[in-house]
Design an enzyme around this catalytic site. Structure first.
Site, short mmCIF file in Angstrom:
data_model
loop_
_atom_site.label_atom_id
_atom_site.label_comp_id
_atom_site.label_asym_id
_atom_site.label_seq_id
_atom_site.Cartn_x
_atom_site.Cartn_y
_atom_site.Cartn_z
N ARG A 63 -22.63 -10.10 0.20
CA ARG A 63 -21.29 -10.14 0.81
C ARG A 63 -20.63 -11.51 0.59
O ARG A 63 -19.42 -11.65 0.63
CB ARG A 63 -21.39 -9.80 2.31
CG ARG A 63 -20.07 -9.85 3.06
CD ARG A 63 -20.11 -9.06 4.37
NE ARG A 63 -21.28 -9.33 5.18
CZ ARG A 63 -21.46 -10.42 5.93
NH1 ARG A 63 -20.53 -11.36 5.99
NH2 ARG A 63 -22.56 -10.59 6.64
N TYR A 123 4.09 2.21 -1.36
CA TYR A 123 3.07 3.27 -1.26
C TYR A 123 2.92 3.64 0.22
O TYR A 123 2.90 2.75 1.08
CB TYR A 123 1.76 2.73 -1.86
CG TYR A 123 0.56 3.58 -1.59
CD1 TYR A 123 0.54 4.92 -1.96
CD2 TYR A 123 -0.55 3.06 -0.95
CE1 TYR A 123 -0.57 5.71 -1.70
CE2 TYR A 123 -1.67 3.83 -0.70
CZ TYR A 123 -1.67 5.16 -1.08
OH TYR A 123 -2.76 5.94 -0.82
N ASP A 196 2.36 -6.34 -4.84
CA ASP A 196 1.45 -5.29 -5.29
C ASP A 196 1.89 -4.90 -6.70
O ASP A 196 2.96 -4.31 -6.89
CB ASP A 196 1.53 -4.09 -4.33
CG ASP A 196 0.60 -2.95 -4.72
OD1 ASP A 196 0.20 -2.86 -5.90
OD2 ASP A 196 0.30 -2.12 -3.85
N LYS A 221 -6.66 2.29 -9.99
CA LYS A 221 -5.64 2.88 -10.85
C LYS A 221 -5.80 2.37 -12.29
O LYS A 221 -6.79 2.65 -12.93
CB LYS A 221 -4.26 2.57 -10.26
CG LYS A 221 -4.14 2.93 -8.77
CD LYS A 221 -4.29 4.41 -8.55
CE LYS A 221 -3.99 4.88 -7.14
NZ LYS A 221 -4.90 4.43 -6.10
C1 LIG Z 1 0.90 0.92 -5.34
C2 LIG Z 1 -0.39 1.18 -4.63
N1 LIG Z 1 -0.95 0.18 -3.93
C3 LIG Z 1 -2.12 0.36 -3.26
C4 LIG Z 1 -2.75 1.58 -3.25
C5 LIG Z 1 -4.03 1.76 -2.47
O1 LIG Z 1 -5.11 1.75 -3.35
P1 LIG Z 1 -6.55 2.41 -3.01
O2 LIG Z 1 -6.34 3.89 -3.00
O3 LIG Z 1 -7.43 1.91 -4.11
O4 LIG Z 1 -6.96 1.91 -1.68
C6 LIG Z 1 -2.19 2.64 -3.97
C7 LIG Z 1 -2.86 3.96 -3.98
O5 LIG Z 1 -2.33 4.94 -4.49
C8 LIG Z 1 -0.97 2.44 -4.68
O6 LIG Z 1 -0.38 3.42 -5.36
#
Ligand SMILES: Cc1ncc(COP(=O)(O)O)c(C=O)c1O
Length: 409
Positions: A63, A123, A196, A221
Protein backbone atom coordinates in the site's frame (compact mmCIF):
# COMPACT_ATOMS: atom_id res chain seq x y z
CA UNK A 1 15.28 -14.52 6.20
CA UNK A 2 16.19 -18.02 5.08
CA UNK A 3 19.69 -19.10 4.31
CA UNK A 4 20.34 -21.49 1.44
CA UNK A 5 22.45 -23.83 3.58
CA UNK A 6 19.58 -24.46 6.05
CA UNK A 7 17.31 -25.82 3.39
CA UNK A 8 18.61 -29.38 3.19
CA UNK A 9 17.47 -30.01 6.77
CA UNK A 10 13.93 -28.68 6.30
CA UNK A 11 10.91 -30.91 6.75
CA UNK A 12 8.54 -31.15 3.80
CA UNK A 13 6.06 -28.69 5.40
CA UNK A 14 8.76 -26.05 5.78
CA UNK A 15 10.09 -26.59 2.26
CA UNK A 16 6.64 -26.22 0.76
CA UNK A 17 6.28 -22.84 2.44
CA UNK A 18 9.73 -21.39 1.76
CA UNK A 19 11.61 -23.16 -1.02
CA UNK A 20 12.09 -21.17 -4.23
CA UNK A 21 11.38 -17.77 -2.70
CA UNK A 22 13.79 -14.96 -1.82
CA UNK A 23 16.44 -16.14 -4.24
CA UNK A 24 18.78 -13.48 -5.59
CA UNK A 25 17.19 -11.07 -8.13
CA UNK A 26 18.04 -11.88 -11.79
CA UNK A 27 21.45 -10.62 -12.87
CA UNK A 28 20.14 -9.29 -16.19
CA UNK A 29 17.41 -6.63 -16.38
CA UNK A 30 13.98 -7.98 -17.38
CA UNK A 31 12.84 -6.32 -20.63
CA UNK A 32 9.43 -5.48 -19.20
CA UNK A 33 8.58 -4.80 -15.58
CA UNK A 34 7.61 -8.04 -13.79
CA UNK A 35 4.37 -8.32 -11.82
CA UNK A 36 5.53 -8.02 -8.22
CA UNK A 37 2.83 -9.68 -6.17
CA UNK A 38 4.72 -9.63 -2.89
CA UNK A 39 2.88 -7.48 -0.36
CA UNK A 40 6.02 -7.00 1.71
CA UNK A 41 9.77 -6.50 1.21
CA UNK A 42 12.59 -7.73 3.41
CA UNK A 43 15.68 -5.92 4.68
CA UNK A 44 18.77 -7.66 6.10
CA UNK A 45 18.29 -6.05 9.52
CA UNK A 46 15.53 -4.39 11.53
CA UNK A 47 17.54 -1.16 11.53
CA UNK A 48 17.53 -1.12 7.72
CA UNK A 49 13.76 -1.72 7.64
CA UNK A 50 13.29 1.09 10.13
CA UNK A 51 15.49 3.39 8.02
CA UNK A 52 13.40 2.56 4.93
CA UNK A 53 10.21 3.52 6.81
CA UNK A 54 11.78 6.75 8.00
CA UNK A 55 13.08 7.79 4.58
CA UNK A 56 9.93 6.62 2.75
CA UNK A 57 12.21 5.30 0.01
CA UNK A 58 12.40 1.70 -1.11
CA UNK A 59 9.57 -0.79 -0.75
CA UNK A 60 8.29 -2.32 2.45
CA UNK A 61 4.49 -2.73 2.20
CA UNK A 62 2.50 -2.73 -1.01
CA UNK A 63 0.00 0.00 0.00
CA UNK A 64 3.05 2.26 0.45
CA UNK A 65 4.51 1.38 -2.94
CA UNK A 66 4.92 -1.48 -5.39
CA UNK A 67 7.47 -1.71 -8.23
CA UNK A 68 4.89 -2.77 -10.88
CA UNK A 69 2.54 0.04 -9.90
CA UNK A 70 5.49 2.46 -9.85
CA UNK A 71 6.33 1.51 -13.44
CA UNK A 72 2.80 2.38 -14.56
CA UNK A 73 2.94 5.64 -12.57
CA UNK A 74 6.26 6.53 -14.17
CA UNK A 75 4.94 5.80 -17.68
CA UNK A 76 1.93 8.06 -17.17
CA UNK A 77 3.95 10.78 -15.41
CA UNK A 78 6.28 10.92 -18.39
CA UNK A 79 3.39 10.94 -20.88
CA UNK A 80 1.79 13.86 -19.01
CA UNK A 81 5.05 15.75 -18.31
CA UNK A 82 4.21 15.45 -14.60
CA UNK A 83 6.40 15.72 -11.51
CA UNK A 84 4.86 12.44 -10.44
CA UNK A 85 1.73 10.32 -10.67
CA UNK A 86 -0.18 8.13 -8.23
CA UNK A 87 -2.31 5.16 -9.34
CA UNK A 88 -5.60 4.03 -7.79
CA UNK A 89 -7.98 1.12 -8.11
CA UNK A 90 -10.47 3.04 -10.28
CA UNK A 91 -11.06 6.36 -11.97
CA UNK A 92 -13.51 7.34 -9.22
CA UNK A 93 -10.87 6.68 -6.54
CA UNK A 94 -8.46 8.85 -8.55
CA UNK A 95 -11.01 11.69 -8.75
CA UNK A 96 -11.68 11.46 -5.02
CA UNK A 97 -7.95 11.54 -4.28
CA UNK A 98 -7.36 14.49 -6.63
CA UNK A 99 -10.14 16.52 -4.99
CA UNK A 100 -8.72 15.78 -1.51
CA UNK A 101 -5.16 16.69 -2.54
CA UNK A 102 -6.30 19.87 -4.30
CA UNK A 103 -8.22 20.94 -1.18
CA UNK A 104 -5.21 20.46 1.10
CA UNK A 105 -3.65 23.85 1.88
CA UNK A 106 0.04 24.26 1.00
CA UNK A 107 2.25 23.08 3.86
CA UNK A 108 -0.50 20.97 5.45
CA UNK A 109 -1.31 17.29 5.12
CA UNK A 110 -5.06 17.18 5.83
CA UNK A 111 -7.70 18.37 3.36
CA UNK A 112 -10.13 21.04 4.57
CA UNK A 113 -13.86 21.30 3.90
CA UNK A 114 -13.68 23.28 0.77
CA UNK A 115 -15.38 25.19 -1.98
CA UNK A 116 -15.47 23.40 -5.34
CA UNK A 117 -16.57 24.92 -8.62
CA UNK A 118 -17.37 22.15 -11.09
CA UNK A 119 -18.33 21.99 -14.72
CA UNK A 120 -22.01 21.29 -15.20
CA UNK A 121 -21.25 18.62 -17.82
CA UNK A 122 -19.38 15.82 -16.00
CA UNK A 123 -19.48 12.03 -15.93
CA UNK A 124 -22.59 11.16 -13.85
CA UNK A 125 -20.80 9.48 -10.93
CA UNK A 126 -18.46 12.48 -10.64
CA UNK A 127 -21.46 14.72 -9.99
CA UNK A 128 -22.79 12.19 -7.45
CA UNK A 129 -19.32 12.06 -5.79
CA UNK A 130 -19.35 15.85 -5.47
CA UNK A 131 -22.86 15.82 -4.01
CA UNK A 132 -22.71 12.79 -1.72
CA UNK A 133 -19.10 12.77 -0.47
CA UNK A 134 -18.25 16.47 -0.61
CA UNK A 135 -21.39 18.67 -0.45
CA UNK A 136 -23.02 16.34 2.09
CA UNK A 137 -19.96 16.77 4.36
CA UNK A 138 -19.91 20.52 4.32
CA UNK A 139 -18.12 21.44 1.09
CA UNK A 140 -19.63 24.20 -1.02
CA UNK A 141 -20.20 22.72 -4.47
CA UNK A 142 -21.36 24.94 -7.32
CA UNK A 143 -21.71 24.24 -11.03
CA UNK A 144 -21.15 26.47 -14.03
CA UNK A 145 -20.65 26.15 -17.77
CA UNK A 146 -16.85 26.38 -17.78
CA UNK A 147 -16.86 26.82 -21.58
CA UNK A 148 -18.44 30.24 -20.97
CA UNK A 149 -15.56 32.53 -19.90
CA UNK A 150 -17.85 35.28 -18.57
CA UNK A 151 -19.98 32.91 -16.52
CA UNK A 152 -16.77 31.28 -15.21
CA UNK A 153 -15.32 34.64 -14.14
CA UNK A 154 -18.58 35.51 -12.38
CA UNK A 155 -18.66 32.13 -10.59
CA UNK A 156 -14.99 32.41 -9.52
CA UNK A 157 -15.75 35.85 -8.12
CA UNK A 158 -18.97 34.78 -6.40
CA UNK A 159 -17.86 31.46 -4.87
CA UNK A 160 -14.08 31.92 -4.38
CA UNK A 161 -13.51 28.18 -4.95
CA UNK A 162 -10.37 26.43 -3.71
CA UNK A 163 -10.73 23.76 -6.42
CA UNK A 164 -12.11 23.91 -9.97
CA UNK A 165 -12.99 20.55 -11.57
CA UNK A 166 -13.76 19.85 -15.22
CA UNK A 167 -13.34 17.33 -18.04
CA UNK A 168 -11.19 18.60 -20.93
CA UNK A 169 -13.58 16.83 -23.33
CA UNK A 170 -16.81 16.22 -21.49
CA UNK A 171 -18.68 12.95 -21.24
CA UNK A 172 -21.07 12.58 -23.06
CA UNK A 173 -21.75 15.91 -24.82
CA UNK A 174 -18.11 16.40 -25.86
CA UNK A 175 -17.76 20.03 -24.83
CA UNK A 176 -14.17 21.23 -25.29
CA UNK A 177 -12.54 23.45 -22.67
CA UNK A 178 -10.13 26.29 -23.36
CA UNK A 179 -7.60 25.07 -20.78
CA UNK A 180 -5.08 27.89 -21.26
CA UNK A 181 -7.82 30.46 -20.56
CA UNK A 182 -9.20 28.49 -17.61
CA UNK A 183 -5.71 28.15 -16.06
CA UNK A 184 -5.31 31.93 -16.29
CA UNK A 185 -8.71 32.51 -14.66
CA UNK A 186 -8.12 29.97 -11.87
CA UNK A 187 -4.70 31.42 -11.10
CA UNK A 188 -6.02 34.94 -10.83
CA UNK A 189 -8.50 33.71 -8.20
CA UNK A 190 -6.02 31.38 -6.44
CA UNK A 191 -7.98 28.20 -7.27
CA UNK A 192 -6.37 24.85 -8.10
CA UNK A 193 -7.49 23.36 -11.39
CA UNK A 194 -8.18 19.59 -11.62
CA UNK A 195 -8.82 18.22 -15.11
CA UNK A 196 -10.30 14.82 -15.88
CA UNK A 197 -8.57 14.09 -19.19
CA UNK A 198 -9.97 10.56 -19.61
CA UNK A 199 -11.50 11.30 -23.03
CA UNK A 200 -8.61 13.37 -24.42
CA UNK A 201 -5.68 11.24 -23.17
CA UNK A 202 -2.12 12.65 -23.35
CA UNK A 203 -2.17 11.85 -27.07
CA UNK A 204 -4.53 14.77 -27.75
CA UNK A 205 -3.43 17.18 -25.01
CA UNK A 206 -1.08 17.42 -22.03
CA UNK A 207 -2.91 19.70 -19.59
CA UNK A 208 -0.04 20.05 -17.08
CA UNK A 209 2.07 21.77 -19.75
CA UNK A 210 -0.67 24.43 -19.90
CA UNK A 211 -0.51 25.02 -16.14
CA UNK A 212 -3.27 22.67 -14.90
CA UNK A 213 -2.49 21.45 -11.37
CA UNK A 214 -3.73 17.85 -11.42
CA UNK A 215 -4.74 15.59 -14.29
CA UNK A 216 -7.00 12.60 -13.63
CA UNK A 217 -7.60 9.56 -15.84
CA UNK A 218 -9.95 6.68 -15.56
CA UNK A 219 -7.27 4.27 -16.80
CA UNK A 220 -10.08 1.74 -17.27
CA UNK A 221 -10.78 3.60 -20.53
CA UNK A 222 -8.23 4.60 -23.19
CA UNK A 223 -5.02 4.07 -21.18
CA UNK A 224 -5.76 0.37 -20.63
CA UNK A 225 -7.86 0.20 -23.76
CA UNK A 226 -8.68 -3.53 -23.76
CA UNK A 227 -11.61 -3.71 -21.35
CA UNK A 228 -9.79 -6.04 -18.97
CA UNK A 229 -8.43 -3.86 -16.16
CA UNK A 230 -9.91 -1.12 -13.97
CA UNK A 231 -7.76 1.66 -12.58
CA UNK A 232 -7.28 5.36 -12.16
CA UNK A 233 -4.33 7.70 -11.99
CA UNK A 234 -3.59 11.29 -11.00
CA UNK A 235 -0.63 13.22 -12.41
CA UNK A 236 0.68 16.26 -10.53
CA UNK A 237 2.33 19.39 -11.93
CA UNK A 238 4.23 20.17 -8.73
CA UNK A 239 6.33 18.14 -6.33
CA UNK A 240 4.22 19.40 -3.44
CA UNK A 241 0.98 18.09 -4.93
CA UNK A 242 2.68 14.80 -5.78
CA UNK A 243 3.86 14.34 -2.19
CA UNK A 244 0.36 15.17 -0.92
CA UNK A 245 -1.14 12.56 -3.25
CA UNK A 246 1.40 9.94 -2.13
CA UNK A 247 0.80 10.59 1.58
CA UNK A 248 -2.96 10.62 1.29
CA UNK A 249 -3.11 7.55 -0.97
CA UNK A 250 -1.50 5.48 1.77
CA UNK A 251 -4.44 6.36 4.01
CA UNK A 252 -7.17 6.23 1.39
CA UNK A 253 -5.96 2.72 0.60
CA UNK A 254 -7.61 2.55 -2.85
CA UNK A 255 -4.29 1.27 -4.16
CA UNK A 256 -3.96 -0.21 -7.64
CA UNK A 257 -3.08 -3.92 -7.69
CA UNK A 258 0.08 -5.11 -9.48
CA UNK A 259 -1.79 -7.26 -12.03
CA UNK A 260 -3.91 -4.32 -13.15
CA UNK A 261 -0.87 -2.02 -13.15
CA UNK A 262 0.91 -4.35 -15.55
CA UNK A 263 -2.11 -4.60 -17.87
CA UNK A 264 -2.65 -0.83 -17.84
CA UNK A 265 1.01 -0.11 -18.55
CA UNK A 266 0.97 -2.63 -21.39
CA UNK A 267 -2.15 -0.92 -22.75
CA UNK A 268 -0.37 2.44 -22.71
CA UNK A 269 2.30 1.15 -25.08
CA UNK A 270 -0.23 1.15 -27.95
CA UNK A 271 -2.22 4.20 -26.80
CA UNK A 272 -0.92 6.52 -29.53
CA UNK A 273 -1.64 3.99 -32.29
CA UNK A 274 -5.08 3.18 -30.97
CA UNK A 275 -6.02 6.85 -30.56
CA UNK A 276 -5.04 7.68 -34.14
CA UNK A 277 -7.31 4.94 -35.46
CA UNK A 278 -10.14 5.62 -33.00
CA UNK A 279 -10.14 9.34 -33.80
CA UNK A 280 -10.11 8.62 -37.56
CA UNK A 281 -13.02 6.17 -37.18
CA UNK A 282 -14.97 8.67 -35.05
CA UNK A 283 -14.52 11.43 -37.65
CA UNK A 284 -15.96 9.22 -40.38
CA UNK A 285 -18.85 8.01 -38.23
CA UNK A 286 -19.73 11.59 -37.21
CA UNK A 287 -19.72 12.71 -40.86
CA UNK A 288 -21.95 9.77 -41.82
CA UNK A 289 -24.47 10.40 -39.02
CA UNK A 290 -24.92 14.06 -40.02
CA UNK A 291 -26.27 12.85 -43.37
CA UNK A 292 -28.85 10.43 -41.97
CA UNK A 293 -32.50 11.55 -41.72
CA UNK A 294 -33.13 9.48 -38.56
CA UNK A 295 -30.46 11.49 -36.71
CA UNK A 296 -31.51 14.87 -35.31
CA UNK A 297 -28.17 16.15 -33.98
CA UNK A 298 -24.55 14.99 -33.86
CA UNK A 299 -22.09 16.08 -31.12
CA UNK A 300 -18.52 15.77 -32.31
CA UNK A 301 -15.75 18.40 -31.95
CA UNK A 302 -14.45 17.52 -35.41
CA UNK A 303 -17.60 18.89 -37.08
CA UNK A 304 -17.30 22.51 -38.22
CA UNK A 305 -20.66 23.35 -36.55
CA UNK A 306 -19.51 22.10 -33.09
CA UNK A 307 -19.07 25.17 -30.83
CA UNK A 308 -15.62 23.98 -29.71
CA UNK A 309 -14.38 23.05 -33.19
CA UNK A 310 -11.82 25.83 -33.69
CA UNK A 311 -10.50 25.41 -30.17
CA UNK A 312 -10.25 21.62 -30.54
CA UNK A 313 -8.54 21.90 -33.93
CA UNK A 314 -5.82 24.06 -32.37
CA UNK A 315 -5.53 22.15 -29.07
CA UNK A 316 -5.64 18.51 -30.19
CA UNK A 317 -3.26 18.45 -33.15
CA UNK A 318 -5.93 17.73 -35.79
CA UNK A 319 -7.59 14.85 -33.88
CA UNK A 320 -10.96 15.23 -32.16
CA UNK A 321 -11.32 12.20 -29.90
CA UNK A 322 -12.84 8.76 -30.28
CA UNK A 323 -16.39 9.44 -29.06
CA UNK A 324 -19.42 10.58 -31.05
CA UNK A 325 -22.77 11.37 -29.42
CA UNK A 326 -26.03 11.95 -31.24
CA UNK A 327 -29.76 12.41 -30.80
CA UNK A 328 -32.15 10.22 -32.70
CA UNK A 329 -35.00 12.20 -34.28
CA UNK A 330 -37.46 9.88 -32.48
CA UNK A 331 -36.21 9.05 -28.98
CA UNK A 332 -38.74 6.19 -28.78
CA UNK A 333 -36.74 4.45 -31.55
CA UNK A 334 -33.63 4.29 -29.35
CA UNK A 335 -34.03 0.77 -27.92
CA UNK A 336 -34.70 -0.62 -31.40
CA UNK A 337 -31.60 1.09 -32.78
CA UNK A 338 -29.31 -0.12 -29.98
CA UNK A 339 -30.67 -3.67 -30.08
CA UNK A 340 -30.22 -3.81 -33.87
CA UNK A 341 -26.47 -3.03 -33.71
CA UNK A 342 -24.30 -6.10 -34.25
CA UNK A 343 -20.71 -4.84 -34.06
CA UNK A 344 -21.05 -1.98 -31.55
CA UNK A 345 -21.25 -3.65 -28.12
CA UNK A 346 -23.82 -2.26 -25.67
CA UNK A 347 -21.33 -2.08 -22.77
CA UNK A 348 -21.25 0.71 -20.20
CA UNK A 349 -17.72 1.91 -20.77
CA UNK A 350 -15.70 3.79 -23.39
CA UNK A 351 -12.24 3.91 -24.90
CA UNK A 352 -11.81 0.19 -25.55
CA UNK A 353 -10.34 -1.08 -28.81
CA UNK A 354 -13.72 -2.46 -29.78
CA UNK A 355 -16.61 -0.16 -30.62
CA UNK A 356 -19.24 0.47 -27.98
CA UNK A 357 -22.69 1.99 -27.78
CA UNK A 358 -24.21 3.42 -24.65
CA UNK A 359 -27.29 5.39 -23.62
CA UNK A 360 -26.10 7.99 -21.09
CA UNK A 361 -29.54 8.41 -19.47
CA UNK A 362 -29.53 4.67 -18.67
CA UNK A 363 -25.80 4.19 -18.00
CA UNK A 364 -23.16 6.85 -17.27
CA UNK A 365 -25.76 9.38 -16.03
CA UNK A 366 -28.44 7.12 -14.58
CA UNK A 367 -27.56 8.10 -11.01
CA UNK A 368 -28.62 11.70 -11.71
CA UNK A 369 -32.20 12.82 -11.18
CA UNK A 370 -34.27 13.55 -14.34
CA UNK A 371 -33.99 17.28 -13.45
CA UNK A 372 -30.17 17.07 -13.20
CA UNK A 373 -30.05 15.29 -16.57
CA UNK A 374 -32.32 17.92 -18.14
CA UNK A 375 -30.14 20.77 -16.76
CA UNK A 376 -27.09 19.09 -18.32
CA UNK A 377 -28.72 18.50 -21.72
CA UNK A 378 -28.77 14.71 -21.40
CA UNK A 379 -31.97 13.68 -23.13
CA UNK A 380 -33.64 10.27 -23.27
CA UNK A 381 -32.76 10.04 -26.97
CA UNK A 382 -29.03 10.66 -26.58
CA UNK A 383 -26.75 7.88 -27.83
CA UNK A 384 -22.96 7.74 -27.21
CA UNK A 385 -20.68 5.80 -29.50
CA UNK A 386 -17.10 4.95 -28.54
CA UNK A 387 -15.18 4.03 -31.64
CA UNK A 388 -12.78 1.14 -31.61
CA UNK A 389 -10.04 0.15 -34.02
CA UNK A 390 -12.14 -2.06 -36.34
CA UNK A 391 -12.31 -1.42 -40.09
CA UNK A 392 -14.40 1.68 -40.73
CA UNK A 393 -16.45 0.04 -43.50
CA UNK A 394 -17.71 -2.63 -41.09
CA UNK A 395 -18.62 0.00 -38.50
CA UNK A 396 -20.48 2.16 -41.03
CA UNK A 397 -22.31 -0.88 -42.37
CA UNK A 398 -23.43 -1.79 -38.85
CA UNK A 399 -24.77 1.72 -38.20
CA UNK A 400 -26.43 1.78 -41.60
CA UNK A 401 -28.32 -1.50 -41.04
CA UNK A 402 -29.39 -0.49 -37.50
CA UNK A 403 -30.69 2.90 -38.71
CA UNK A 404 -32.41 1.16 -41.64
CA UNK A 405 -34.33 -0.95 -39.10
CA UNK A 406 -35.89 2.30 -37.83
CA UNK A 407 -36.99 3.34 -41.31
CA UNK A 408 -38.49 -0.10 -41.91
CA UNK A 409 -40.49 -0.08 -38.65
C1 LIG B 1 -14.77 10.91 -17.77
C2 LIG B 1 -14.77 9.83 -16.73
N1 LIG B 1 -14.11 10.04 -15.58
C3 LIG B 1 -14.09 9.10 -14.60
C4 LIG B 1 -14.76 7.91 -14.74
C5 LIG B 1 -14.73 6.89 -13.63
O1 LIG B 1 -13.83 5.87 -13.95
P1 LIG B 1 -13.90 4.38 -13.31
O2 LIG B 1 -15.11 3.74 -13.87
O3 LIG B 1 -12.61 3.78 -13.73
O4 LIG B 1 -14.00 4.55 -11.84
C6 LIG B 1 -15.44 7.65 -15.94
C7 LIG B 1 -16.16 6.37 -16.12
O5 LIG B 1 -16.87 6.18 -17.09
C8 LIG B 1 -15.46 8.64 -16.96
O6 LIG B 1 -16.12 8.46 -18.11
Amino acid sequence: MTEQHDQASWHLETSLVHAGDRTAPPVATPTVTPIYTSTTYLYPTLDELDAAFVSGEGYFYTRYGNPTVAAFEQALAQAEAARGAVAYSSGMAALHAALLAASTPRGETAPRPTSILAARDLYGSTTVLLEELFAARGAQVNYVDLCDAEATAAALQAYAPVVVLAESISNPLLHVLDLAKLVEQCRSYGARLVIDATLATPVLQRPLTLGVDLVVHSATKYLGGHGDAAGGIVAARTGLLHVTLVQQSRLLGATLGPYEAQQLQRGMKTLALRMERQCANAAQVAAYLTTHPAVAHVYYPGLAEHPGHTLAAAAFGGRFGGLVSFELAASTALPRFVDALRLFLPATTLGDLYSLVSVPALASHRELTPEQRAERGISAGLVRLSLGIEAIDDLLADLQQALACLEAA
